[in-house]
Structures are given as C-alpha cells and as structure tokens.
Design an enzyme around this catalytic site. Sequence first.
Site, PDB file in Angstrom:
ATOM      1  N   HIS A  42      42.968  31.958  46.656  1.00 20.83           N
ATOM      2  CA  HIS A  42      41.735  31.184  46.531  1.00 20.83           C
ATOM      3  C   HIS A  42      41.857  29.785  47.128  1.00 20.83           C
ATOM      4  O   HIS A  42      40.894  29.243  47.675  1.00 20.83           O
ATOM      5  CB  HIS A  42      41.374  31.099  45.051  1.00 20.83           C
ATOM      6  CG  HIS A  42      40.086  30.417  44.761  1.00 20.83           C
ATOM      7  ND1 HIS A  42      38.871  30.905  45.180  1.00 20.83           N
ATOM      8  CD2 HIS A  42      39.810  29.270  44.080  1.00 20.83           C
ATOM      9  CE1 HIS A  42      37.898  30.105  44.761  1.00 20.83           C
ATOM     10  NE2 HIS A  42      38.451  29.111  44.102  1.00 20.83           N
TER      11      HIS A  42
ATOM     12  N   ASP B  98      35.515  27.623  47.346  1.00 25.23           N
ATOM     13  CA  ASP B  98      35.085  27.454  45.970  1.00 25.23           C
ATOM     14  C   ASP B  98      33.769  26.654  45.958  1.00 25.23           C
ATOM     15  O   ASP B  98      32.844  27.011  46.676  1.00 25.23           O
ATOM     16  CB  ASP B  98      36.192  26.794  45.140  1.00 25.23           C
ATOM     17  CG  ASP B  98      35.957  26.892  43.634  1.00 25.23           C
ATOM     18  OD1 ASP B  98      36.328  27.906  43.034  1.00 25.23           O
ATOM     19  OD2 ASP B  98      35.370  25.949  43.064  1.00 25.23           O
TER      20      ASP B  98
ATOM     21  N   TYR C  15      28.999  22.966  37.184  1.00 21.92           N
ATOM     22  CA  TYR C  15      28.681  24.350  36.822  1.00 21.92           C
ATOM     23  C   TYR C  15      27.320  24.411  36.131  1.00 21.92           C
ATOM     24  O   TYR C  15      26.530  25.325  36.381  1.00 21.92           O
ATOM     25  CB  TYR C  15      29.771  24.917  35.898  1.00 21.92           C
ATOM     26  CG  TYR C  15      31.038  25.269  36.627  1.00 21.92           C
ATOM     27  CD1 TYR C  15      31.341  26.587  36.958  1.00 21.92           C
ATOM     28  CD2 TYR C  15      31.943  24.278  37.014  1.00 21.92           C
ATOM     29  CE1 TYR C  15      32.499  26.913  37.631  1.00 21.92           C
ATOM     30  CE2 TYR C  15      33.105  24.586  37.696  1.00 21.92           C
ATOM     31  CZ  TYR C  15      33.376  25.911  38.007  1.00 21.92           C
ATOM     32  OH  TYR C  15      34.522  26.227  38.692  1.00 21.92           O
TER      33      TYR C  15
END
Length: 377
Positions: A353, A175, A302
């Site tokens: 994930h 990630d 982000y």
Amino acid sequence: MAAITPFELKIPESELVALADRLDHARWPEQEPVDDWSQGTKLAALKELVAYWRIEYDWRRCEARLNAIGQFTTEIDGLSIHFLHKRSSRPDAVPLIVTHGWPGSVVEFLGVIDELTEPSDPEAMAFHVVAPSLPGYGFSGKPTGTGWGVERIAKAWAVLMDRLGYEGWVAQGGDWGSAVTTAIGQLAPKGCKGIHLNMPIGRPGPDDMQSTDPKVLKAFQALGFYQEWDSGYSKEQSTRPQTIGYSLVDSPIGLAAWILEKIYYWTDNGGSPWDALSMDQVLDDIMLYWLPATGASAARLYWESFAKFGDGKVTIPSGASAFPKEILPAPREWAERTLTNLVYWNDLDKGGHFAAWEQPELFVAELRACFAAILAQ
C-alpha cells in the site's frame, strides 16, 4: 497573493522528554490470546517498537532530514498548508505534486525525493517535487470547521502549484493521496497535464460478479477481507473521529498501536512489519502524528470524505501502478471506469500500500514511465 514562508522544524527538547516520560509510564494490556495479528497489534511487536522508540530512536535525525529538503508553509483558503519543496537543478524538470494518505505522512517520500529531483542517470526524467501535508496532518493547520474534503484539498493543491509558479505540472498519490489526485484529475485545473495513482480507484460492475478472471477474484477476496476484518479503523474515523482522537492525541502507545497494525497488514512483508519498513521509518511517521497532536484532526478526513471516495470520472491523461499487496486492488477494467483516459498501467510483482515508502526504486521508475507516456501525447 499569500506569502510562502520557510518553515524550520525545531521541536523543544522538553516535548521529547515529556514523550519519554509517557513511554516510561505506559499501562499495558495483557497479551492477546492468539498467536497472530487477528486481534490487532501484537503486544510483543508493539513493546519491541516502543523499547526502540524510548532508547535508540533519534528524532533529530528525521528533523534534520526534513529541514534539509526544504519545508514551507502558505495559507490557502484560510488554512496554513505545510509542504516539502525541492527543486531540481535540471532545466527540463517536470513539476510534480505528491500526496500522502493515512496513516502516512510526507515522510513516505523521504526515500524518493533526491532521486526524483537529481536522477542518478542524467538521461532520466527529473522533477521539481512538492509534497504537502494534508489539512489536519503533520504540520499543516487543523481545520476549525467542516468542509475540508478531498475536492477542496484538490483545489488547494492547484492553488499551491500556481503560487509556486508552475504553469504545467503533474500529480501523484496513494491512499487519501489517490482520492485527492483523482479529484485533481476530475477538476482538471489549468496547468495539470496528468495524474498517476499507486492505489487506483475502481468499483466492480454487475457483470464482474460472475467473472472467473484471477485478478477480479483476487480483488473481491481483498474487498471481502477489508470489509469484514480490516476496516474498523475507517468506520470509527468516518463516524466518530473525535472519540478515537482523544486516545490518539493523549497516548503514544495507543497511537503507535493504531498505526503499526496497518503497517503490518498493508505492507508486502513476510510476517513482520520490519520486513518492509525499518523501525526508524515507522517512528518517523508516528512522530508526525504525535508531535503536532493530529490524531483527531487527521481522522476527520474520513468523516468528511470516506463515503465519497473515488466518485466521478477523470478525462485528463492518467496512469496507475498496481502493487500486489494493495489493500483494495482494482483490476484495470475497474479503474478504467473512473480513469477514462488511461494511458499507462503496470502490474508490479512486489510492494504494498505504501509504494514510495516500501519500494522507492520501483516507485520512481513507475512515475517516470507514466509521466513520460502522458507528456508524450
């Protein structure tokens, strides 16, 4: 040189009582008018988790585990960085820095640290493990200015490994940890011998649009689903992190729903998030967002770096493990456009994930196989 300071978690009981009070006075929406997760976190699943959180969950267990591993802080580039650090007793152990992502935390690695540092097989490769909390995550400091994107974090991790006295080391991540570790590979700082990713970053090329390769078709299908149905969180956090931050910092119910949706969609499960992770595991992670109030500060990564995710090329030795339920699977050919010195690749038959969290034994085996190949060069 900045000091490395031991860090002991001891959350005041008053904070846990205040959390319980918020859970007791939650204001719930009506049940979703669909029988699946297509509108988001299901009311029944969230109520089940919150009931466990309120009555049975024991934060002190997680707190004791983190303290037992060894926690530290150090200031790098003006920011306090929190990290787990466990040295192996083995003289041949390889220094390793592992980086988590969102909505994860250092608790993703609680099930692998012991085996990595003190292998059950005395012939297996051992590691000194360093697991930092990303800036704005967990108990690391929250940046007060802009600029803490993945490249700056990668530089900070190199400083951290040097400060710990590790002259030759390797790096791993998934990630955001994949983006940071890729950036480490691009920077190729002194001492870094190679990297491993469990979310290899790769983009399709013009010729891929006509491909009939099943792996390429699967990648395009996953990319389409992500863009149309699964990326709302990233759009919000990459454009308006402050707005969503109020809800994530103020409401434990909102925070849990925001994270649980991704646990459901991003793990290799059979229809329930608890097929892949236990409630204790998920709540340990949620608590590392709730207690330090990092909903907004974590989301800002982000805003800083989402548009730059995976840019550039890595020329130092690298490896990757492709788990089948990865949210954005990248076929090897795509990954090799970024990882130009790829010496290890493996397609696994289970796992999602959160590789270290979901499949600790496979994760450890993958790291040993990859870094053995890299260090043998």
